[in-house]
Design a protein around this motif. Sequence first.
Motif, PDB file in Angstrom:
ATOM      1  N   HIS A  46     -52.404  -3.819  19.808  1.00  0.00           N
ATOM      2  CA  HIS A  46     -51.089  -4.544  20.347  1.00  0.00           C
ATOM      3  C   HIS A  46     -49.948  -3.652  20.422  1.00  0.00           C
ATOM      4  CE1 HIS A  46     -53.091  -8.092  21.524  1.00  0.00           C
ATOM      5  NE2 HIS A  46     -53.576  -8.512  20.331  1.00  0.00           N
ATOM      6  N   LEU A  47     -49.751  -3.150  19.188  1.00  0.00           N
ATOM      7  CA  LEU A  47     -48.541  -2.215  19.232  1.00  0.00           C
ATOM      8  C   LEU A  47     -48.722  -1.046  19.948  1.00  0.00           C
ATOM      9  CD1 LEU A  47     -46.031  -1.131  17.672  1.00  0.00           C
ATOM     10  CD2 LEU A  47     -47.276  -0.307  16.103  1.00  0.00           C
ATOM     11  N   ASP A  48     -49.726  -0.556  19.983  1.00  0.00           N
ATOM     12  CA  ASP A  48     -50.193   0.873  20.940  1.00  0.00           C
ATOM     13  C   ASP A  48     -49.754   0.361  22.322  1.00  0.00           C
ATOM     14  OD1 ASP A  48     -51.052   3.322  21.921  1.00  0.00           O
ATOM     15  OD2 ASP A  48     -53.230   2.353  22.178  1.00  0.00           O
ATOM     16  N   HIS A  49     -50.358  -0.786  22.747  1.00  0.00           N
ATOM     17  CA  HIS A  49     -49.846  -1.088  24.308  1.00  0.00           C
ATOM     18  C   HIS A  49     -48.502  -1.597  24.455  1.00  0.00           C
ATOM     19  CE1 HIS A  49     -54.197  -2.550  24.317  1.00  0.00           C
ATOM     20  NE2 HIS A  49     -54.444  -1.034  24.378  1.00  0.00           N
ATOM     21  N   GLN A  50     -47.858  -1.797  23.467  1.00  0.00           N
ATOM     22  CA  GLN A  50     -46.351  -2.402  23.306  1.00  0.00           C
ATOM     23  C   GLN A  50     -45.556  -1.202  23.588  1.00  0.00           C
ATOM     24  OE1 GLN A  50     -45.133  -5.261  24.283  1.00  0.00           O
ATOM     25  NE2 GLN A  50     -42.792  -4.899  23.631  1.00  0.00           N
ATOM     26  N   LEU A  51     -45.926  -0.076  22.843  1.00  0.00           N
ATOM     27  CA  LEU A  51     -45.417   1.111  22.933  1.00  0.00           C
ATOM     28  C   LEU A  51     -45.391   1.717  24.395  1.00  0.00           C
ATOM     29  CD1 LEU A  51     -46.062   2.818  19.451  1.00  0.00           C
ATOM     30  CD2 LEU A  51     -43.776   2.063  20.236  1.00  0.00           C
ATOM     31  N   VAL A  52     -46.637   1.689  24.762  1.00  0.00           N
ATOM     32  CA  VAL A  52     -46.739   2.167  26.327  1.00  0.00           C
ATOM     33  C   VAL A  52     -45.783   1.335  27.284  1.00  0.00           C
ATOM     34  CG1 VAL A  52     -48.414   2.698  28.189  1.00  0.00           C
ATOM     35  CG2 VAL A  52     -49.057   2.901  25.746  1.00  0.00           C
ATOM     36  N   ARG A  53     -46.075   0.084  26.967  1.00  0.00           N
ATOM     37  CA  ARG A  53     -44.976  -0.789  28.031  1.00  0.00           C
ATOM     38  C   ARG A  53     -43.741  -0.320  27.893  1.00  0.00           C
ATOM     39  NH1 ARG A  53     -42.092  -5.253  26.430  1.00  0.00           N
ATOM     40  NH2 ARG A  53     -41.740  -6.907  28.314  1.00  0.00           N
ATOM     41  N   ARG A  54     -43.209  -0.217  26.780  1.00  0.00           N
ATOM     42  CA  ARG A  54     -41.699  -0.319  26.454  1.00  0.00           C
ATOM     43  C   ARG A  54     -41.378   1.122  27.111  1.00  0.00           C
ATOM     44  NH1 ARG A  54     -37.422  -0.688  26.991  1.00  0.00           N
ATOM     45  NH2 ARG A  54     -35.651  -0.907  25.485  1.00  0.00           N
ATOM     46  N   GLU A  55     -42.084   2.348  27.087  1.00  0.00           N
ATOM     47  CA  GLU A  55     -41.719   3.475  27.606  1.00  0.00           C
ATOM     48  C   GLU A  55     -41.887   3.288  29.124  1.00  0.00           C
ATOM     49  OE1 GLU A  55     -40.653   7.562  28.498  1.00  0.00           O
ATOM     50  OE2 GLU A  55     -40.316   6.336  26.631  1.00  0.00           O
ATOM     51  N   ALA A  56     -42.866   2.978  29.710  1.00  0.00           N
ATOM     52  CA  ALA A  56     -42.914   2.672  31.222  1.00  0.00           C
ATOM     53  C   ALA A  56     -41.918   1.789  31.779  1.00  0.00           C
ATOM     54  CB  ALA A  56     -44.318   1.824  31.411  1.00  0.00           C
ATOM     55  N   MET A  57     -41.364   0.787  30.944  1.00  0.00           N
ATOM     56  CA  MET A  57     -40.152   0.001  31.404  1.00  0.00           C
ATOM     57  C   MET A  57     -39.067   1.006  31.432  1.00  0.00           C
ATOM     58  SD  MET A  57     -39.969  -3.807  29.524  1.00  0.00           S
ATOM     59  CE  MET A  57     -39.524  -3.033  28.048  1.00  0.00           C
ATOM     60  N   GLU A  58     -38.676   1.793  30.698  1.00  0.00           N
ATOM     61  CA  GLU A  58     -37.478   2.684  30.693  1.00  0.00           C
ATOM     62  C   GLU A  58     -37.510   3.676  31.845  1.00  0.00           C
ATOM     63  OE1 GLU A  58     -34.611   2.643  29.231  1.00  0.00           O
ATOM     64  OE2 GLU A  58     -35.517   0.802  27.987  1.00  0.00           O
ATOM     65  N   ARG A  59     -38.956   4.252  32.068  1.00  0.00           N
ATOM     66  CA  ARG A  59     -39.118   4.998  33.152  1.00  0.00           C
ATOM     67  C   ARG A  59     -38.957   4.458  34.427  1.00  0.00           C
ATOM     68  NH1 ARG A  59     -39.328  10.439  31.767  1.00  0.00           N
ATOM     69  NH2 ARG A  59     -39.756  10.333  29.720  1.00  0.00           N
ATOM     70  N   LEU A  60     -39.136   3.065  34.634  1.00  0.00           N
ATOM     71  CA  LEU A  60     -39.012   2.465  35.744  1.00  0.00           C
ATOM     72  C   LEU A  60     -37.496   1.842  36.096  1.00  0.00           C
ATOM     73  CD1 LEU A  60     -42.372   0.725  35.874  1.00  0.00           C
ATOM     74  CD2 LEU A  60     -41.702   2.609  37.214  1.00  0.00           C
ATOM     75  N   ARG A  61     -36.718   1.775  35.161  1.00  0.00           N
ATOM     76  CA  ARG A  61     -35.599   0.958  35.219  1.00  0.00           C
ATOM     77  C   ARG A  61     -34.887   1.512  36.287  1.00  0.00           C
ATOM     78  NH1 ARG A  61     -32.775  -1.740  30.999  1.00  0.00           N
ATOM     79  NH2 ARG A  61     -33.988  -1.187  29.545  1.00  0.00           N
ATOM     80  N   PRO A  62     -34.764   2.814  36.355  1.00  0.00           N
ATOM     81  CA  PRO A  62     -33.563   3.375  37.233  1.00  0.00           C
ATOM     82  C   PRO A  62     -34.070   3.008  38.657  1.00  0.00           C
ATOM     83  CG  PRO A  62     -34.163   5.166  35.815  1.00  0.00           C
ATOM     84  CD  PRO A  62     -35.309   4.039  35.466  1.00  0.00           C
ATOM     85  N   TYR A  63     -35.149   2.498  39.025  1.00  0.00           N
ATOM     86  CA  TYR A  63     -35.599   1.962  40.291  1.00  0.00           C
ATOM     87  C   TYR A  63     -35.044   0.652  40.565  1.00  0.00           C
ATOM     88  CZ  TYR A  63     -38.475   6.093  40.154  1.00  0.00           C
ATOM     89  OH  TYR A  63     -38.896   7.812  40.287  1.00  0.00           O
ATOM     90  N   ALA A  64     -34.783  -0.054  39.517  1.00  0.00           N
ATOM     91  CA  ALA A  64     -34.198  -1.478  39.462  1.00  0.00           C
ATOM     92  C   ALA A  64     -32.551  -1.352  39.527  1.00  0.00           C
ATOM     93  CB  ALA A  64     -34.877  -2.523  38.319  1.00  0.00           C
ATOM     94  N   GLU A  65     -32.127  -0.333  39.312  1.00  0.00           N
ATOM     95  CA  GLU A  65     -30.614  -0.201  39.223  1.00  0.00           C
ATOM     96  C   GLU A  65     -30.107   0.351  40.374  1.00  0.00           C
ATOM     97  OE1 GLU A  65     -30.292   1.892  35.789  1.00  0.00           O
ATOM     98  OE2 GLU A  65     -30.765   0.230  34.184  1.00  0.00           O
ATOM     99  N   HIS A  66     -30.882   0.952  41.363  1.00  0.00           N
ATOM    100  CA  HIS A  66     -30.094   1.872  42.553  1.00  0.00           C
ATOM    101  C   HIS A  66     -30.871   1.259  43.751  1.00  0.00           C
ATOM    102  CE1 HIS A  66     -28.067   4.362  39.669  1.00  0.00           C
ATOM    103  NE2 HIS A  66     -29.175   4.539  39.212  1.00  0.00           N
ATOM    104  N   LEU A  67     -30.188   1.289  44.927  1.00  0.00           N
ATOM    105  CA  LEU A  67     -30.826   0.977  46.197  1.00  0.00           C
ATOM    106  C   LEU A  67     -31.396   2.208  46.893  1.00  0.00           C
ATOM    107  CD1 LEU A  67     -27.878  -1.499  47.542  1.00  0.00           C
ATOM    108  CD2 LEU A  67     -30.200  -2.142  46.611  1.00  0.00           C
TER     109      LEU A  67
END
Length: 199
Positions: A46-67
């Motif tokens: 669960h920790l392993d998958h949570q760390l993957v998820r957390r980094e993926a969120m940070e990588r995808l966040r810029p696409y949610a902030e710009h049109l």
Amino acid sequence: MDHPSDVVVRRLRPLLVEVRDALVRGLAVSRDIHDTYDWQPTADRHLDHQLVRREAMERLRPYAEHLDDPFGTQLELLDPGNDNLGLPMSGLILRTPTEVLRVWHSDDGELPAADTQGLRDFYAQAATAQLHLQLALDAVPADPARREHLALLWADSRRPGRDPELVRFDLVRPRGSSGRRVDVDWHVGLLDRLRTSAA
């Protein structure tokens, strides 16, 4: 004639590539953290998958902030007014104007069982063939606010001496559930499809 999944994969290809790459980067971050502390990933998946998820969120966040992004539209990572990025554990929710994608870790390639009302609601949609037939028969167009519900299922391999890699990256369109069992409209593997050039 194209299969309905072909149309969806072509439309979402830039987003699918970004999600794949974000997950691979997440795998690398998780491996680095485990190596730094000499932890065994299998001791707490669960920790392993949570760390993957957390980094993926940070990588995808810029696409949610710009049109002005490569998807042609702004990507939604969050519910309006909600600071919770995605889902607990290894899941993410991504929204485009036409789709809601839920991203889950899945070793067996199966969707999570329909154990909650939220999952049953997410899985509840007409089969693609039924939807096209209904649209052809109805004079009233489909509800433009209704987004298609899709799932991205991923799994990884952690072989010693090799870089982290995805061994599963599948796009699945559910079409309802019966008890805990999920009915699937279509299920396509994306690893090979995304390696080839766009059609």
